[in-house]
Design a protein around this motif. Structure first.
Motif, PDB file in Angstrom:
ATOM      1  N   TYR A  12       2.725   2.296  14.170  1.00 34.96           N
ATOM      2  CA  TYR A  12       1.361   2.228  13.633  1.00 34.96           C
ATOM      3  C   TYR A  12       0.411   3.099  14.440  1.00 34.96           C
TER       4      TYR A  12
ATOM      5  N   ILE B  96      -0.915   5.777  11.315  1.00 34.46           N
ATOM      6  CA  ILE B  96      -2.009   5.371  10.436  1.00 34.46           C
ATOM      7  C   ILE B  96      -3.206   4.783  11.183  1.00 34.46           C
ATOM      8  N   LYS B  97      -2.986   4.270  12.362  1.00 32.05           N
ATOM      9  CA  LYS B  97      -4.043   3.559  13.076  1.00 32.05           C
ATOM     10  C   LYS B  97      -5.314   4.395  13.236  1.00 32.05           C
TER      11      LYS B  97
ATOM     12  N   HIS C  93      -6.639   6.347  11.347  1.00 37.18           N
ATOM     13  CA  HIS C  93      -7.365   6.493  10.089  1.00 37.18           C
ATOM     14  C   HIS C  93      -7.913   5.165   9.569  1.00 37.18           C
ATOM     15  N   HIS C  94      -7.717   4.090  10.325  1.00 33.14           N
ATOM     16  CA  HIS C  94      -8.149   2.763   9.901  1.00 33.14           C
ATOM     17  C   HIS C  94      -9.375   2.290  10.664  1.00 33.14           C
TER      18      HIS C  94
ATOM     19  N   TRP D 234      -1.391   9.888   2.424  1.00 33.91           N
ATOM     20  CA  TRP D 234      -1.089   8.574   3.005  1.00 33.91           C
ATOM     21  C   TRP D 234       0.403   8.288   3.043  1.00 33.91           C
TER      22      TRP D 234
ATOM     23  N   ASP E 135       0.829  -1.204   0.000  1.00 34.34           N
ATOM     24  CA  ASP E 135       0.000   0.000   0.000  1.00 34.34           C
ATOM     25  C   ASP E 135       0.866   1.257   0.000  1.00 34.34           C
TER      26      ASP E 135
ATOM     27  N   VAL F 191      -9.057  -3.422   9.327  1.00 40.44           N
ATOM     28  CA  VAL F 191      -7.672  -3.156   8.943  1.00 40.44           C
ATOM     29  C   VAL F 191      -6.769  -3.128  10.171  1.00 40.44           C
ATOM     30  N   LYS F 192      -7.278  -2.609  11.273  1.00 40.26           N
ATOM     31  CA  LYS F 192      -6.491  -2.619  12.510  1.00 40.26           C
ATOM     32  C   LYS F 192      -6.149  -4.050  12.908  1.00 40.26           C
TER      33      LYS F 192
END
Length: 226
Positions: A146, A150-151, A153-154, A117, A54, A158-159
């Protein structure tokens, strides 16, 4: 034993990017090159293939857009997109018909959403490496990176994927051995590189916040005025 820090030329590429930055601009081509080198660190962490794919996808978008617009900065590319589509459309993945093509012959994603991203991915890796300097477990460092990036936003699914990936992380000793022959050598190189990456992120951050693209909360020192 490995020599990722040497073979990837990651430090040299970020230094080259930083030298080419202006007070409020980051060169797209140099950033794409440096980001691709840094993201390749996930080749050394079992289970992080999905995350790497990704992140590389977003870096590849920036690379292709930079190749199609020689000498352009990230800021110039995004401003050009905002002249043709509003931010809401861009963040939903709006594709421009005249965008460079990917390997499948489709127009690549817009720079705005890819850069959003990508900068989060760079924070992920930076915090991972910072944490690794004091924590005995690589898994702890992966989780910290993480959680810091990004976490937030997930979604739940996905987490869960990331949680499973961090559980598959190798030992710190094995990982560091792939970075450099000696732990002291690896940590010294990381200590020298991280401030340079942060400086670049701190040029990008205010711009992304100013246009309303970035609304996340990150650790002190990231995506803020330097």
């Amino acid at each position: 034993m490995g020599q990722w820090l040497v073979e990837s030329c990651v430090s040299e590429k970020f230094n080259a990017c930083r030298r080419a930055c202006g007070d409020s601009s980051v060169p797209a081509a140099e950033l794409a090159d440096a980001a691709i080198a840094l993201i390749s660190i996930f080749d050394l962490i079992k289970g992080m293939g999905i995350a790497k794919s990704d992140m590389m996808g977003n870096a590849d978008v920036l690379k292709r857009q930079a190749e199609a617009n020689p000498g352009a900065s990230v800021q110039e590319l995004i401003k050009k997109e905002l002249e043709q589509a509003d931010l809401k459309k861009l963040l939903k993945g709006h594709e421009f018909k005249d965008a460079p093509l990917d390997d499948k012959g489709k127009p690549v994603q817009n720079v705005c959403v890819s850069m959003l991203w990508l900068q989060r991915a760079l924070i992920f890796i930076c915090v991972l490496l910072e944490t690794l300097q004091t924590e005995p477990k690589l898994k702890t460092a992966v989780d910290a990176g993480y959680a810091a990036s990004i976490k937030q936003h997930h979604g739940f699914v996905v987490k869960g994927v990331f949680a499973a990936a961090s559980n598959a992380a190798p030992s710190k000793e094995k990982f560091v051995g792939l970075l450099a022959d000696e732990e002291e050598e690896a940590m010294s190189a990381i200590t020298e590189m991280l401030p340079v990456v942060k400086e670049i992120l701190n040029i990008l951050g205010p711009f992304m916040k100013e246009i309303g693209a970035e609304t996340g909360n990150y650790p002190p020192g990231y995506l803020c005025a330097a």
